[in-house]
Design an enzyme around this catalytic site. Structure first.
Site, PDB file in Angstrom:
ATOM      1  N   GLU A  37     -80.501  24.573  43.490  1.00  0.00           N
ATOM      2  CA  GLU A  37     -79.733  25.783  43.250  1.00  0.00           C
ATOM      3  C   GLU A  37     -78.760  25.997  44.403  1.00  0.00           C
ATOM      4  OE1 GLU A  37     -81.797  29.390  42.250  1.00  0.00           O
ATOM      5  OE2 GLU A  37     -82.857  28.450  40.586  1.00  0.00           O
ATOM      6  N   HIS A  99     -75.549  32.831  42.139  1.00  0.00           N
ATOM      7  CA  HIS A  99     -76.331  31.619  42.345  1.00  0.00           C
ATOM      8  C   HIS A  99     -76.436  30.869  41.025  1.00  0.00           C
ATOM      9  CE1 HIS A  99     -79.639  34.227  40.932  1.00  0.00           C
ATOM     10  NE2 HIS A  99     -80.299  33.119  40.643  1.00  0.00           N
ATOM     11  N   HIS A 101     -78.555  28.425  38.109  1.00  0.00           N
ATOM     12  CA  HIS A 101     -79.845  28.118  37.472  1.00  0.00           C
ATOM     13  C   HIS A 101     -79.669  26.827  36.690  1.00  0.00           C
ATOM     14  CE1 HIS A 101     -82.226  32.187  37.087  1.00  0.00           C
ATOM     15  NE2 HIS A 101     -81.973  31.876  38.341  1.00  0.00           N
ATOM     16  N   ASP A 112     -85.053  37.392  40.839  1.00  0.00           N
ATOM     17  CA  ASP A 112     -83.632  37.757  40.854  1.00  0.00           C
ATOM     18  C   ASP A 112     -83.464  39.258  40.689  1.00  0.00           C
ATOM     19  OD1 ASP A 112     -82.834  35.054  40.999  1.00  0.00           O
ATOM     20  OD2 ASP A 112     -82.666  34.893  38.811  1.00  0.00           O
TER      21      ASP A 112
END
Length: 156
Positions: A37, A99, A101, A112
């Site tokens: 990630e 970010h 995934h 999150d």
């Protein structure tokens, strides 16, 4: 580019635009194969009815990147945000977080959601936090308020 640049709340009350540079950062960090990630902060300008996101920082060597985890440490990201704040006379500011995934259509995890709530609650300007997850085929985009209320944005 596969990721849409313009987003809004369903009622059209908030408009959001990701600059080509930001969309390029998203594209270059799509999590395919065994890549870990990635993530960073979102910086930009606030307008009467919207947000223009012009900068997305990228992982630093201090950040923690695993296949199913990105932990952003503040040091390098904070320096970029402070530099832009000063150089623009306070018009370019921290807007949120992004970010990746390893999902085609990303959905936030419980981790999150809790992290976004904490970050939103801690905002000095009391504005909602823009939270973005970059998936392989689409984005998850939402505003998270300090009280935990979430507002999903949709492509405009």
């Amino acid at each position: 580019m596969r990721h849409v640049s313009d987003w809004s709340l369903p009622d059209g009350s908030v408009l959001l635009n990701f600059s080509d540079n930001v969309r390029g950062v998203f594209e270059r960090n799509v999590q395919s194969g065994d890549l870990p990630e990635s993530g960073g902060v979102l910086l930009g300008t606030v307008h009467e009815r919207g947000l223009l996101v012009t900068v997305a920082t990228t992982p630093t060597r201090l950040d923690r990147q695993l296949r199913y985890l990105f932990e952003r440490l503040p040091f390098g990201h904070r320096a970029v945000a402070k530099r832009l704040w000063r150089s623009t006379g306070g018009t370019t500011r921290y807007i949120g977080e992004w970010h990746t995934h390893p999902q085609d259509i990303p959905t936030p995890s419980a981790i999150d959601l809790e992290e976004w709530r904490k970050l939103a609650k801690a905002r000095a300007d009391k504005r909602p936090l823009l939270a973005v997850i970059v998936g392989r085929h689409s984005l998850h985009v939402e505003l998270t308020h300090g009280n935990g209320r979430r507002q999903l944005l949709r492509p405009y």
